[in-house]
Design a protein around this motif. Structure first.
Motif, mmCIF file in Angstrom:
data_model
loop_
_atom_site.group_PDB
_atom_site.id
_atom_site.type_symbol
_atom_site.label_atom_id
_atom_site.label_comp_id
_atom_site.label_asym_id
_atom_site.label_seq_id
_atom_site.Cartn_x
_atom_site.Cartn_y
_atom_site.Cartn_z
ATOM 1 N N VAL A 33 3.811 14.829 -11.778
ATOM 2 C CA VAL A 33 4.673 15.083 -13.696
ATOM 3 C C VAL A 33 2.710 15.143 -14.407
ATOM 4 O O VAL A 33 2.994 15.773 -15.470
ATOM 5 C CB VAL A 33 4.702 13.249 -14.180
ATOM 6 C CG1 VAL A 33 4.736 13.228 -15.405
ATOM 7 C CG2 VAL A 33 5.907 12.724 -13.504
ATOM 8 N N LEU A 34 1.852 14.642 -13.676
ATOM 9 C CA LEU A 34 0.684 14.949 -14.306
ATOM 10 C C LEU A 34 0.435 16.530 -14.189
ATOM 11 O O LEU A 34 0.529 17.765 -15.106
ATOM 12 C CB LEU A 34 -0.823 14.166 -14.295
ATOM 13 C CG LEU A 34 -0.799 12.973 -14.885
ATOM 14 C CD1 LEU A 34 -1.807 12.511 -14.183
ATOM 15 C CD2 LEU A 34 -0.641 12.722 -16.040
ATOM 16 N N VAL A 35 0.856 17.197 -13.254
ATOM 17 C CA VAL A 35 0.815 18.512 -12.740
ATOM 18 C C VAL A 35 1.242 19.207 -13.425
ATOM 19 O O VAL A 35 1.388 20.647 -14.218
ATOM 20 C CB VAL A 35 1.096 18.850 -11.283
ATOM 21 C CG1 VAL A 35 1.100 20.061 -11.638
ATOM 22 C CG2 VAL A 35 -0.515 18.393 -10.344
ATOM 23 N N VAL A 36 3.099 19.031 -13.880
ATOM 24 C CA VAL A 36 3.637 19.740 -14.436
ATOM 25 C C VAL A 36 3.472 19.713 -15.657
ATOM 26 O O VAL A 36 3.650 20.649 -16.418
ATOM 27 C CB VAL A 36 5.272 19.289 -14.421
ATOM 28 C CG1 VAL A 36 5.914 20.031 -14.949
ATOM 29 C CG2 VAL A 36 5.579 19.100 -12.581
ATOM 30 N N HIS A 79 -5.559 15.946 -7.163
ATOM 31 C CA HIS A 79 -6.068 14.092 -6.688
ATOM 32 C C HIS A 79 -5.262 12.515 -6.181
ATOM 33 O O HIS A 79 -5.059 12.536 -5.289
ATOM 34 C CB HIS A 79 -7.066 13.750 -7.369
ATOM 35 C CG HIS A 79 -8.530 15.231 -6.736
ATOM 36 N ND1 HIS A 79 -8.181 15.353 -5.944
ATOM 37 C CD2 HIS A 79 -8.650 15.557 -8.062
ATOM 38 C CE1 HIS A 79 -9.401 16.876 -6.828
ATOM 39 N NE2 HIS A 79 -9.662 16.651 -7.607
ATOM 40 N N LEU A 80 -4.136 12.137 -6.933
ATOM 41 C CA LEU A 80 -3.224 11.874 -6.652
ATOM 42 C C LEU A 80 -2.495 12.097 -5.768
ATOM 43 O O LEU A 80 -1.725 11.429 -5.422
ATOM 44 C CB LEU A 80 -2.868 10.877 -8.042
ATOM 45 C CG LEU A 80 -3.302 10.116 -9.575
ATOM 46 C CD1 LEU A 80 -2.668 10.088 -10.902
ATOM 47 C CD2 LEU A 80 -3.649 8.763 -8.610
ATOM 48 N N PHE A 81 -1.764 13.273 -5.800
ATOM 49 C CA PHE A 81 -0.663 13.419 -4.842
ATOM 50 C C PHE A 81 -1.522 13.486 -3.953
ATOM 51 O O PHE A 81 -0.610 12.973 -2.676
ATOM 52 C CB PHE A 81 -0.576 14.989 -5.866
ATOM 53 C CG PHE A 81 0.762 15.812 -4.826
ATOM 54 C CD1 PHE A 81 2.486 14.862 -4.956
ATOM 55 C CD2 PHE A 81 0.622 16.058 -3.527
ATOM 56 C CE1 PHE A 81 2.570 15.487 -3.624
ATOM 57 C CE2 PHE A 81 0.922 16.679 -2.999
ATOM 58 C CZ PHE A 81 2.444 16.764 -2.979
ATOM 59 N N VAL A 82 -2.574 14.127 -3.302
ATOM 60 C CA VAL A 82 -2.729 14.708 -2.325
ATOM 61 C C VAL A 82 -3.052 13.130 -2.140
ATOM 62 O O VAL A 82 -3.377 13.124 -0.039
ATOM 63 C CB VAL A 82 -4.267 14.990 -2.484
ATOM 64 C CG1 VAL A 82 -5.023 15.362 -1.122
ATOM 65 C CG2 VAL A 82 -3.798 16.987 -3.108
ATOM 66 N N ASP A 83 -4.249 12.686 -2.967
ATOM 67 C CA ASP A 83 -4.727 11.209 -2.044
ATOM 68 C C ASP A 83 -2.846 10.157 -1.193
ATOM 69 O O ASP A 83 -2.916 9.665 -0.037
ATOM 70 C CB ASP A 83 -4.902 10.358 -3.062
ATOM 71 C CG ASP A 83 -6.303 10.225 -3.207
ATOM 72 O OD1 ASP A 83 -6.783 11.791 -2.547
ATOM 73 O OD2 ASP A 83 -6.965 10.016 -5.064
ATOM 74 N N GLY A 84 -2.441 9.916 -2.234
ATOM 75 C CA GLY A 84 -0.859 9.491 -1.883
ATOM 76 C C GLY A 84 -0.142 10.038 -0.882
ATOM 77 O O GLY A 84 0.577 9.529 0.801
ATOM 78 N N ALA A 85 -0.181 11.442 -0.164
ATOM 79 C CA ALA A 85 0.977 11.642 0.576
ATOM 80 C C ALA A 85 0.092 12.218 1.977
ATOM 81 O O ALA A 85 0.496 11.939 3.060
ATOM 82 C CB ALA A 85 0.736 13.576 0.153
ATOM 83 N N MET A 130 1.185 -1.391 0.144
ATOM 84 C CA MET A 130 -0.251 0.241 0.221
ATOM 85 C C MET A 130 0.184 1.430 -0.175
ATOM 86 O O MET A 130 0.969 2.182 -0.288
ATOM 87 C CB MET A 130 -0.923 -0.222 1.140
ATOM 88 C CG MET A 130 -2.160 0.655 1.493
ATOM 89 S SD MET A 130 -3.290 1.151 0.404
ATOM 90 C CE MET A 130 -4.432 1.879 0.162
ATOM 91 N N THR A 131 2.137 1.327 0.648
ATOM 92 C CA THR A 131 2.754 2.370 0.875
ATOM 93 C C THR A 131 3.848 2.735 -0.824
ATOM 94 O O THR A 131 3.032 3.994 -1.101
ATOM 95 C CB THR A 131 4.229 1.949 2.205
ATOM 96 O OG1 THR A 131 3.249 2.185 2.987
ATOM 97 C CG2 THR A 131 4.470 2.682 1.809
ATOM 98 N N LEU A 132 3.579 1.633 -1.310
ATOM 99 C CA LEU A 132 4.608 1.700 -2.603
ATOM 100 C C LEU A 132 3.441 2.068 -3.542
ATOM 101 O O LEU A 132 4.024 3.113 -4.586
ATOM 102 C CB LEU A 132 5.289 0.259 -2.895
ATOM 103 C CG LEU A 132 6.330 0.145 -2.517
ATOM 104 C CD1 LEU A 132 6.521 -1.619 -2.832
ATOM 105 C CD2 LEU A 132 7.923 0.904 -2.689
ATOM 106 N N ILE A 182 3.399 6.105 -2.825
ATOM 107 C CA ILE A 182 4.354 6.804 -3.729
ATOM 108 C C ILE A 182 4.097 7.205 -5.157
ATOM 109 O O ILE A 182 4.782 7.844 -5.593
ATOM 110 C CB ILE A 182 6.276 5.885 -2.851
ATOM 111 C CG1 ILE A 182 6.209 5.746 -1.629
ATOM 112 C CG2 ILE A 182 6.659 6.764 -3.460
ATOM 113 C CD1 ILE A 182 7.132 5.241 -1.106
ATOM 114 N N ALA A 183 3.674 5.658 -5.163
ATOM 115 C CA ALA A 183 3.042 5.598 -7.106
ATOM 116 C C ALA A 183 2.479 6.736 -7.544
ATOM 117 O O ALA A 183 2.706 7.729 -8.444
ATOM 118 C CB ALA A 183 2.803 4.287 -7.410
ATOM 119 N N PHE A 184 1.632 6.833 -6.674
ATOM 120 C CA PHE A 184 0.527 8.383 -6.958
ATOM 121 C C PHE A 184 0.880 9.575 -6.636
ATOM 122 O O PHE A 184 0.624 11.085 -7.369
ATOM 123 C CB PHE A 184 -0.871 7.786 -5.699
ATOM 124 C CG PHE A 184 -1.997 6.581 -6.092
ATOM 125 C CD1 PHE A 184 -2.306 6.765 -7.651
ATOM 126 C CD2 PHE A 184 -2.736 6.500 -4.835
ATOM 127 C CE1 PHE A 184 -2.678 5.460 -7.271
ATOM 128 C CE2 PHE A 184 -3.408 5.489 -5.410
ATOM 129 C CZ PHE A 184 -3.617 4.466 -6.159
#
Length: 328
Positions: A14-17, A201-207, A1-3, A6-8
């Motif tokens: 990448v998507l944001v940039v 959203h991917l970043f926030v969910d993972g972080a 789950m942690t990995l 981290i992938a999220f």
């Protein structure tokens, strides 16, 4: 789950940039083609799109009963915007600020921040925020302020004399873009916004998952992890815009996002579900006011934010983050 989380985080960045690059190109081309000053595009279309993550996160947080996450997200995002985003943008390339932006646009953001500061206090005799509520009535006041801001912005845009003067002031070339390219630019804007929102959203969910795993309290998560994650679109968009010489779009994006965050996002969220403040402190609110005050002070002196001033804003942000970590 942690990995997986981290992938999220990595995919989200990448998507944001990439989305920020597409959005900047599309918005700038559309502004030139329609002869609309880039500051107006930054204050409206770009600001609204890049503020979408804050709106979604705050609404869901308030509905789920995690009000500190919702309020902390907005306050933290505004601090992130004015200190880190403007700081990084100026560090990349000094930001020239138009006189009208200094005299009208930034004061709008200051007034919005002051209004939120006042509404966070149910009892003005007490310096403590614990248990205070941002009610539906407060939300309606903020939404009225948002409508007034939008009226002012669009009135400025349709004023032909004002637009011509600001085009010359901001260096917007009055070149009429071929009509067949208009839909292409609109497509890039939509695609860029989609990547910005999805990546955030991917970043926030993972972080957020990683933060909760280490036992960080809700208000700090909102002021740091969630605020930083939902502000990634503004950071990427403004830095890319500054690097490409679109300073007006960069500063307009930050100012517009700050106003949208306070007036629209807190307003809509409070109307849908009143928010009770539990972990947000007066220090956090004061830092929000200090950050926008610093940006205005730097801009009003010579109508630009230098690299040295940009680094000072970054240092102030790091000091505030250090203070939050100290309180853990």
């Amino acid at each position: 789950m942690t990995l997986l989380n981290i992938a999220f985080i990595i995919i989200g960045i990448v998507l944001v940039v990439w989305g920020a690059d597409r959005l900047t190109e599309g918005a700038s081309s559309l502004a030139r083609g329609l002869r609309v000053p880039e500051i107006v595009i930054g204050l409206t279309i770009v600001a609204a799109g890049t503020s979408a993550p804050e709106l979604f996160v705050s609404l869901v947080s308030a509905i789920k009963g995690t009000s500190d996450l919702a309020v902390g997200n907005v306050i933290g995002s505004n601090i992130f915007n004015t200190l880190l985003i403007v700081g990084c943008s100026a560090a990349v390339a000094p930001i020239a600020v138009a006189p009208n932006t200094v005299k009208k646009d930034i004061p709008c953001a200051i007034v919005a921040s002051l209004l939120l500061f006042i509404l966070c206090f149910d009892d003005m005799k007490s310096p403590h925020l614990w248990g205070n509520q941002i009610s539906r009535q407060d939300g309606l006041i903020l939404l009225v302020g948002f409508l007034a801001f939008m009226f002012y912005t669009f009135r400025m845009a349709i004023s032909s004399g004002e637009m011509k003067w600001r085009e010359e002031e901001l260096g917007v070339e009055p070149v009429k873009e071929p009509l067949q390219f208009s839909w292409i630019n609109q497509g890039w804007i939509v695609l860029g916004l989609a990547c910005l929102i999805g990546g955030s959203h991917l970043f926030v969910d993972g972080a957020t998952y990683m933060a909760h795993r280490f036992g960080i309290r809700q208000s700090v998560v909102g002021l740091t992890i969630v605020a930083g994650g939902t502000s990634l679109p503004e950071l990427a968009t403004s830095v890319v815009a500054a690097y490409k010489g679109r300073a007006a779009l960069a500063i307009g994006n930050v100012i517009g996002s700050n106003v949208f965050n306070v007036l629209l996002i807190v307003g809509v969220t409070a109307v849908v579900h009143p928010m009770r403040i539990m972990g947000i402190t007066i220090v956090d609110l004061m830092m929000m006011l200090i950050s926008i005050g610093l940006m205005w002070l730097f801009a009003v002196t010579k109508y630009y934010v230098s690299r040295r001033e940009g680094w000072l804003l970054i240092f102030t942000f790091v000091a505030y983050m250090g203070w939050l970590l100290y309180l853990l």
